[in-house]
Design a protein around this motif. Structure first.
Motif, PDB file in Angstrom:
ATOM      1  N   VAL A 186       0.836  -1.287   0.029  1.00 54.45           N
ATOM      2  CA  VAL A 186      -0.203  -0.314  -0.188  1.00 54.45           C
ATOM      3  C   VAL A 186       0.719   0.902  -0.383  1.00 54.45           C
ATOM      4  O   VAL A 186       2.022   1.556   0.663  1.00 54.45           O
ATOM      5  CB  VAL A 186      -1.024  -0.238   1.421  1.00 54.45           C
ATOM      6  CG1 VAL A 186      -1.300   0.964   1.377  1.00 54.45           C
ATOM      7  CG2 VAL A 186      -1.924  -1.630   0.792  1.00 54.45           C
ATOM      8  N   MET A 187       1.128   1.921  -0.901  1.00 54.84           N
ATOM      9  CA  MET A 187       1.532   3.570  -0.878  1.00 54.84           C
ATOM     10  C   MET A 187       0.767   4.794  -1.632  1.00 54.84           C
ATOM     11  O   MET A 187      -0.300   4.815  -2.568  1.00 54.84           O
ATOM     12  CB  MET A 187       2.512   3.111  -1.899  1.00 54.84           C
ATOM     13  CG  MET A 187       3.631   4.352  -1.761  1.00 54.84           C
ATOM     14  SD  MET A 187       2.687   5.847  -2.642  1.00 54.84           S
ATOM     15  CE  MET A 187       4.682   6.295  -3.710  1.00 54.84           C
ATOM     16  N   ARG A 265      -2.986   4.988   7.141  1.00 51.84           N
ATOM     17  CA  ARG A 265      -2.198   5.904   8.238  1.00 51.84           C
ATOM     18  C   ARG A 265      -0.305   4.591   8.295  1.00 51.84           C
ATOM     19  O   ARG A 265       0.650   5.566   8.021  1.00 51.84           O
ATOM     20  CB  ARG A 265      -2.401   5.837   9.851  1.00 51.84           C
ATOM     21  CG  ARG A 265      -1.506   6.634  11.124  1.00 51.84           C
ATOM     22  CD  ARG A 265      -2.174   6.432  12.046  1.00 51.84           C
ATOM     23  NE  ARG A 265      -3.406   7.276  12.613  1.00 51.84           N
ATOM     24  CZ  ARG A 265      -2.958   8.469  12.272  1.00 51.84           C
ATOM     25  NH1 ARG A 265      -1.928   9.075  11.997  1.00 51.84           N
ATOM     26  NH2 ARG A 265      -4.033   9.323  12.221  1.00 51.84           N
ATOM     27  N   ASP A 266      -0.370   3.736   8.660  1.00 46.56           N
ATOM     28  CA  ASP A 266       0.877   2.649   8.809  1.00 46.56           C
ATOM     29  C   ASP A 266       1.410   2.852   6.906  1.00 46.56           C
ATOM     30  O   ASP A 266       3.098   3.373   7.095  1.00 46.56           O
ATOM     31  CB  ASP A 266       0.869   1.317   8.256  1.00 46.56           C
ATOM     32  CG  ASP A 266      -0.006   1.129  10.380  1.00 46.56           C
ATOM     33  OD1 ASP A 266       0.192   1.843  11.153  1.00 46.56           O
ATOM     34  OD2 ASP A 266      -0.635   0.132  10.174  1.00 46.56           O
ATOM     35  N   ALA A 267       0.540   2.995   5.639  1.00 51.30           N
ATOM     36  CA  ALA A 267       1.535   3.199   4.068  1.00 51.30           C
ATOM     37  C   ALA A 267       2.473   4.616   4.516  1.00 51.30           C
ATOM     38  O   ALA A 267       3.461   4.703   3.974  1.00 51.30           O
ATOM     39  CB  ALA A 267      -0.154   3.143   3.441  1.00 51.30           C
ATOM     40  N   TRP A 271       5.971   5.681   3.597  1.00 54.90           N
ATOM     41  CA  TRP A 271       6.303   6.870   2.787  1.00 54.90           C
ATOM     42  C   TRP A 271       7.026   8.060   3.141  1.00 54.90           C
ATOM     43  O   TRP A 271       7.926   8.098   2.512  1.00 54.90           O
ATOM     44  CB  TRP A 271       4.412   6.769   1.832  1.00 54.90           C
ATOM     45  CG  TRP A 271       5.305   7.257   1.054  1.00 54.90           C
ATOM     46  CD1 TRP A 271       3.918   9.084   0.678  1.00 54.90           C
ATOM     47  CD2 TRP A 271       6.491   7.571  -0.871  1.00 54.90           C
ATOM     48  NE1 TRP A 271       4.887   8.742  -0.938  1.00 54.90           N
ATOM     49  CE2 TRP A 271       5.716   9.034  -1.410  1.00 54.90           C
ATOM     50  CE3 TRP A 271       7.669   7.092  -0.535  1.00 54.90           C
ATOM     51  CZ2 TRP A 271       7.060   9.198  -3.211  1.00 54.90           C
ATOM     52  CZ3 TRP A 271       7.925   7.082  -1.895  1.00 54.90           C
ATOM     53  CH2 TRP A 271       7.992   8.420  -2.384  1.00 54.90           C
ATOM     54  N   MET A 272       6.563   8.360   4.463  1.00 52.45           N
ATOM     55  CA  MET A 272       7.542   9.331   4.644  1.00 52.45           C
ATOM     56  C   MET A 272       8.358   8.941   5.806  1.00 52.45           C
ATOM     57  O   MET A 272       9.425   9.473   4.915  1.00 52.45           O
ATOM     58  CB  MET A 272       6.248   9.786   6.247  1.00 52.45           C
ATOM     59  CG  MET A 272       5.273  10.622   5.781  1.00 52.45           C
ATOM     60  SD  MET A 272       5.635  11.830   4.973  1.00 52.45           S
ATOM     61  CE  MET A 272       4.687  11.123   3.541  1.00 52.45           C
ATOM     62  N   PRO A 285       7.332  13.228   9.079  1.00 54.57           N
ATOM     63  CA  PRO A 285       5.917  13.812   8.882  1.00 54.57           C
ATOM     64  C   PRO A 285       4.775  12.977   9.250  1.00 54.57           C
ATOM     65  O   PRO A 285       5.185  11.223   8.952  1.00 54.57           O
ATOM     66  CB  PRO A 285       4.936  14.481   8.102  1.00 54.57           C
ATOM     67  CG  PRO A 285       6.675  15.047   7.038  1.00 54.57           C
ATOM     68  CD  PRO A 285       7.895  13.312   7.365  1.00 54.57           C
ATOM     69  N   THR A 286       4.122  13.248  10.317  1.00 58.17           N
ATOM     70  CA  THR A 286       3.203  12.347  10.701  1.00 58.17           C
ATOM     71  C   THR A 286       1.510  11.943   9.902  1.00 58.17           C
ATOM     72  O   THR A 286       1.930  13.268   9.093  1.00 58.17           O
ATOM     73  CB  THR A 286       2.652  12.358  12.475  1.00 58.17           C
ATOM     74  OG1 THR A 286       2.326  13.127  12.315  1.00 58.17           O
ATOM     75  CG2 THR A 286       3.726  11.574  13.277  1.00 58.17           C
ATOM     76  N   LEU A 287       1.157  11.363   9.673  1.00 53.62           N
ATOM     77  CA  LEU A 287      -0.493  11.360   9.086  1.00 53.62           C
ATOM     78  C   LEU A 287      -1.280  12.716   9.892  1.00 53.62           C
ATOM     79  O   LEU A 287      -2.117  13.033   8.931  1.00 53.62           O
ATOM     80  CB  LEU A 287      -1.220  10.385   8.709  1.00 53.62           C
ATOM     81  CG  LEU A 287      -2.913  10.338   8.572  1.00 53.62           C
ATOM     82  CD1 LEU A 287      -2.201  10.998   6.756  1.00 53.62           C
ATOM     83  CD2 LEU A 287      -3.458   9.129   8.003  1.00 53.62           C
ATOM     84  N   ASP A 288      -1.406  12.418  10.871  1.00 54.65           N
ATOM     85  CA  ASP A 288      -2.022  13.740  11.511  1.00 54.65           C
ATOM     86  C   ASP A 288      -1.539  15.298  11.169  1.00 54.65           C
ATOM     87  O   ASP A 288      -2.402  15.875  11.362  1.00 54.65           O
ATOM     88  CB  ASP A 288      -1.608  13.764  12.834  1.00 54.65           C
ATOM     89  CG  ASP A 288      -2.774  12.289  13.806  1.00 54.65           C
ATOM     90  OD1 ASP A 288      -3.482  12.181  13.059  1.00 54.65           O
ATOM     91  OD2 ASP A 288      -2.187  12.071  14.687  1.00 54.65           O
TER      92      ASP A 288
END
Length: 299
Positions: A186-187, A265-267, A271-272, A285-288
């Motif tokens: 997943v990306m 979120r995990d994907a 990627w980050m 960077p976090t998804l938040d």
């Protein structure tokens, strides 16, 4: 009818759910009139959202990631690609390869339209425990230019989108030996984002827009969009092989590209980390952080 203006980094087949939603009246059903423009060069999307010529930009998640923590405040508001629909075409190999087989090779990696083709592939190589430096990558040039150079004899392999890859194979340019859809996991590839300062103003329209995108995805993946897809392909790419385009679209649908309009979120975290390891971000960077104000408004 409310309006929403999109500035996109390309006119791409991987953006099909947006086109289907528009063609099938899914935005209109939600009280929206959506207009979209593809920018060349793609960096025009940043100018467009800054000037107000566009409300949302559509492009790689890596762009908001790179700007995270800088004075340019961007908020991700939804996802269009849940997977990365790229391939590697080889000049000499005829069977599927593992990425360690790129060692000692020259691989062309188009980059004029964005960093993801190289960066994600390099990230997969590192994740697999292989040495990226063992492969010589030719980067930063356009897809069209690198295809022409590849056909002229440069390189052992080339990273391409599904449509360009299938066209190159049909022209006798080699074999697809690696599919990111099958081996990349997943990306969150393509996302919608806007100026953070406009999130509250746009929130209601964005909610309806992303609901339309999700409906377009469902329509495609449930095999209920044949009429819309046929119309979109003929209108947007009239000079291309329509059967080839449809095969590529079907592969993307089956491969999970349009499984969700919500960033995983995990994907995103993965990627980050890949981008940070590649030196493209100042931190991970976090998804938040990427979603930021939009999440707060919709809490």
């Amino acid at each position: 009818m409310d309006t929403l203006k999109i500035s996109a980094t390309a006119n791409g087949l991987n953006y099909l759910p947006e086109y289907v939603a528009d063609q099938g009246g899914l935005f209109a059903e939600r009280g929206l009139s959506v207009t979209a423009t593809a920018c060349d060069p793609w960096t025009g999307v940043l100018d467009d959202i800054e000037s107000g010529a566009a409300d949302l930009a559509l492009g790689g998640l890596w762009v908001p990631a790179m700007y995270a923590g800088t004075s340019r405040k961007l908020s991700v508001v939804g996802q269009l690609n849940h997977m990365f629909p790229m391939t590697i075409v080889s000049r000499t190999e005829t069977a599927p390869i593992t990425l360690d087989q790129l060692a000692g090779k020259v691989v062309l990696a188009p980059g004029a339209g964005g960093s993801a083709p190289y960066e994600f592939t390099a990230g997969l190589i590192r994740e697999a425990g292989f040495d990226v430096s063992k492969t010589r990558f030719v980067r930063d040039l356009s897809t069209a230019m690198l295809i022409e150079l590849y056909q002229g004899g440069l390189g052992d392999a080339i990273i391409l989108d599904l449509v360009s890859a299938e066209e190159l194979v049909a022209a006798g340019g080699g074999t697809i030996v690696f599919r990111h859809l099958q081996s990349g996991g997943v990306m969150p590839n393509s996302v919608y984002y806007c100026l953070t300062e406009r999130v509250e103003e746009l929130s209601d329209r964005i909610d309806r827009f992303m609901d339309g995108i999700a409906a377009g995805m469902t329509k495609i993946t449930s095999h209920d969009a044949d009429v819309e897809i046929e119309a979109v392909l003929a209108a947007r790419w009239p000079d291309k092989d329509q059967a080839l385009l449809r095969r590529a679209a079907d592969e993307m649908a089956a491969g999970g590209v349009w499984d969700s309009a919500v960033v995983d979120r995990d994907a995103s975290d993965r990627w980050m980390r890949i981008l940070f390891d590649g030196g493209l971000t100042t931190h991970v960077p976090t998804l938040d952080e990427l979603v930021g104000a939009y999440s707060a408004v919709n809490a």
